[in-house]
Design an enzyme around this catalytic site. Structure first.
Site, PDB file in Angstrom:
ATOM      1  N   ASP A 110      -4.762  -4.619   5.779  1.00 19.30           N
ATOM      2  CA  ASP A 110      -4.728  -5.523   4.677  1.00 19.30           C
ATOM      3  C   ASP A 110      -3.783  -6.481   4.333  1.00 19.30           C
ATOM      4  OD1 ASP A 110      -6.527  -6.428   2.596  1.00 19.30           O
ATOM      5  OD2 ASP A 110      -5.666  -5.008   1.129  1.00 19.30           O
ATOM      6  N   HIS A 155      -2.779  -1.153  -3.433  1.00 15.50           N
ATOM      7  CA  HIS A 155      -3.861  -0.354  -3.153  1.00 15.50           C
ATOM      8  C   HIS A 155      -3.608   1.144  -4.126  1.00 15.50           C
ATOM      9  CE1 HIS A 155      -4.197  -1.630   1.158  1.00 15.50           C
ATOM     10  NE2 HIS A 155      -4.800  -2.578   0.244  1.00 15.50           N
ATOM     11  N   SER A 175       0.706  -1.281   0.059  1.00 18.20           N
ATOM     12  CA  SER A 175       0.050   0.024  -0.092  1.00 18.20           C
ATOM     13  C   SER A 175       0.917   1.374  -0.037  1.00 18.20           C
ATOM     14  CB  SER A 175      -1.035  -0.075   1.191  1.00 18.20           C
ATOM     15  OG  SER A 175      -1.964   1.028   1.060  1.00 18.20           O
ATOM     16  N   THR A 176       0.875   2.187   0.862  1.00 18.39           N
ATOM     17  CA  THR A 176       1.594   3.376   1.092  1.00 18.39           C
ATOM     18  C   THR A 176       2.928   3.044   0.918  1.00 18.39           C
ATOM     19  OG1 THR A 176      -0.164   3.949   2.555  1.00 18.39           O
ATOM     20  CG2 THR A 176       1.950   5.606   2.310  1.00 18.39           C
ATOM     21  N   MET A 211       0.112   1.368   5.129  1.00 25.03           N
ATOM     22  CA  MET A 211      -0.901   1.749   6.007  1.00 25.03           C
ATOM     23  C   MET A 211      -1.919   0.352   6.300  1.00 25.03           C
ATOM     24  SD  MET A 211      -2.888   5.011   5.121  1.00 25.03           S
ATOM     25  CE  MET A 211      -4.320   4.896   3.866  1.00 25.03           C
TER      26      MET A 211
END
Length: 353
Positions: free
Chosen positions: A288, A192, A166-167, A285
């Site tokens: 997930d 993401h 993600s991030t 973050m």
């Protein structure tokens, strides 16, 4: 502690709506707004913000030029605000390479209403950015070597590498894939990212890597030397058809507020590939992917998590480690070698048996 935010955007409407969103949160405040990077430069010195939100396309000084100078001279967390266009997505990919932590998109229609609907997402991304590890940009940095020395006929074509992030993940995935040899196992990736950006992301990676990288269309046979990225509008799943592994995309509801979701991909890999899969969870973050990675471990997969020191945001890997889903942790630079060495050792073991 209150997160101080500086908003840089040439649109007065966007500056107003973003200010309203930020100031509605109890743990953050807008310390200033700027219509262009030249004004922002002085405001940064005056207010010392924790997070900067930056429009990618602005007059007087291009957002990318400003970002490049900022990350070289005064590194700080930057959240890009991008338009949902092909040009916007390409500029955003470049901004992430230059050191931006993450990005949000401007809605196509009804900007004021659309941005307000994004309140929770924007607030979460600002919080993550405020905690991100920011490194000073090093001009002419040498990329990690491609791991051709680890190519091995002992690595079975049955094996697969399954990645979630993600991030900070776009750059982490780029660094990981650039070390992969052209005959590495097939790779499936859930990052993401909103619709419209995964295609640019895949094209960028395909131009940089030895392996072939595509945005998954679904119903593809998973081949060695190929990576398949979940499209921004759908979950990506691994399935099996006879002797072949196949991709599947579906638009079922978001999981952990995400579509694509890492948990969905990891759980499908647990079911379809079991011990033939290797899981890799990278910077991001939230949580997930943690539960799905535990499913992979319980199905016989061997899993790796990126370590805290090399993560932009140590959220998803931390959650996976905390519940015992990861077998090993390593730095971003070390993970590709660790994964390939594990796969080669499995091949050697199978040969001896």
């Amino acid at each position: 502690m209150t997160i101080k935010v500086l908003i840089v955007d040439d649109s007065a409407l966007i500056r107003s709506v973003m200010s309203e969103i930020v100031n509605s949160q109890p743990d953050m405040e807008v310390v200033a707004t700027a219509p262009d990077p030249l004004v922002a430069r002085d405001l940064i010195k005056r207010h010392n913000p924790d997070v900067l939100t930056l429009d990618v396309e602005m007059p007087k000084m291009d957002g990318l030029d400003f970002l490049e100078k900022l990350m070289r001279l005064r590194p700080m967390p930057v959240l890009m605000v991008s338009s949902l266009t092909e040009r916007g997505s390409e500029i955003t990919m470049r901004a992430l390479e230059l050191g931006a932590v993450d990005f949000v998109t401007k809605p196509k229609i009804s900007i004021q209403t659309g941005m307000r609907e994004y309140t929770e997402l924007i607030a979460d991304k600002i919080r993550a950015a405020s905690r991100a590890r920011i490194k000073r940009a090093v001009p002419g940095a040498v990329p990690a070597p491609q791991l051709s020395a680890l190519r091995s006929p002992l690595i079975s074509s049955e094996k697969l590498i399954i990645i979630g992030a993600s991030t900070g993940g776009t750059e982490a995935i780029r660094e990981f894939l650039m070390q992969m040899p052209s005959d590495c196992p097939g790779i499936l990736i859930a990052q993401h990212m909103p619709e419209g950006f995964t295609s640019s992301f895949a094209k960028r990676l395909d131009s940089l890597c030895k392996i072939s990288v595509v945005e998954s269309q679904g119903n593809e046979r998973v081949l060695p030397g190929h990576a398949y990225i979940a499209p921004g509008h759908s979950h990506l799943l691994l399935t099996r058809s006879g002797a072949n592994y196949m991709t599947r995309i579906e638009q079922s509801p978001p999981v952990n507020r995400h579509r694509p979701s890492v948990d969905v991909l990891f759980r499908s890999a647990a079911e379809a590939a079991g011990k033939n899969a290797v899981g890799v969870i990278l910077t991001g973050m939230g949580k997930d992917g943690a539960a799905g990675m535990l499913d992979m471990r319980n199905a016989g997969a061997h899993n790796f998590a990126q370590d805290e020191a090399s993560c932009v945001v140590f959220g998803m890997p931390r959650e996976a480690i905390a519940i015992g889903a990861a077998h090993e942790t390593g730095s971003l630079q070390a993970l590709p070698r660790m994964v390939l060495e594990h796969l080669a050792s499995q091949g050697s073991r199978a040969l001896r048996v």
